[in-house]
Design a protein around this motif. Sequence first.
Motif, PDB file in Angstrom:
ATOM      1  N   THR A 253       0.841  -1.201   0.000  1.00  0.00           N
ATOM      2  CA  THR A 253       0.000   0.000   0.000  1.00  0.00           C
ATOM      3  C   THR A 253       0.876   1.250   0.000  1.00  0.00           C
ATOM      4  OG1 THR A 253      -1.704  -1.193   1.215  1.00  0.00           O
ATOM      5  CG2 THR A 253      -1.834   1.201   1.253  1.00  0.00           C
TER       6      THR A 253
ATOM      7  N   LYS B  49       1.133   4.165  -3.017  1.00  0.00           N
ATOM      8  CA  LYS B  49       0.919   5.594  -2.773  1.00  0.00           C
ATOM      9  C   LYS B  49       2.143   6.388  -3.187  1.00  0.00           C
ATOM     10  CE  LYS B  49      -2.503   5.249   0.882  1.00  0.00           C
ATOM     11  NZ  LYS B  49      -2.849   5.508   2.281  1.00  0.00           N
TER      12      LYS B  49
ATOM     13  N   ASP C  19       2.108   6.741  -6.890  1.00  0.00           N
ATOM     14  CA  ASP C  19       1.135   7.750  -7.315  1.00  0.00           C
ATOM     15  C   ASP C  19       1.685   9.162  -7.120  1.00  0.00           C
ATOM     16  OD1 ASP C  19      -0.689   5.838  -8.082  1.00  0.00           O
ATOM     17  OD2 ASP C  19      -1.855   5.935  -6.198  1.00  0.00           O
TER      18      ASP C  19
END
Length: 167
Positions: free
Chosen positions: A147, A151, A154
């Motif tokens: 996770t 992120k 991104d």
Amino acid sequence: MAKYTVQQKLDAIMLYKQGISSTRIANQTKINKHFILRWVEIFDTAGISGLTSYGNSLQHFDASFKLEVINWLVRTHSSYPQTARHFNLASPSVIWHWKQRYDIFGVAGLSDQRKRKEHQITEEQLTPEQEIKQLRERLEYAEAEVTYLKKLDDVMKQKRMKTRRKQ
């Protein structure tokens, strides 16, 4: 490997026994004069075998032996080097440390204070419940890591897009 060979030690001892001062031998051989004097002491008490075994292995002494050494030191009013020679110990400083711990903590201070690694549980020794718990914890960690990396990816993409728009 020892810093000085037995032959080097014997050569220094023989020079000393011939009447040459330890300072002069030290200057000639580039060996610390205190080493030479210690080797002479060891040779006089234990012979050649003392030179070969001196300092080669760590010795373990139990609290009763340490207490015996300290009691003898105090009872006879001997020096630390004399006590080390009497008990055939490699270094007088170890006796000093024992005495300091004895003076501060009493007999309890003479017990072995070294930290030892506790026996770690290996995967073979885990119960099925422990193994499941361990695997779940590893899975949670891996999921959190994925996770986080998504992120991060991104954020990096957004940064690249902003820098491209500015150009």
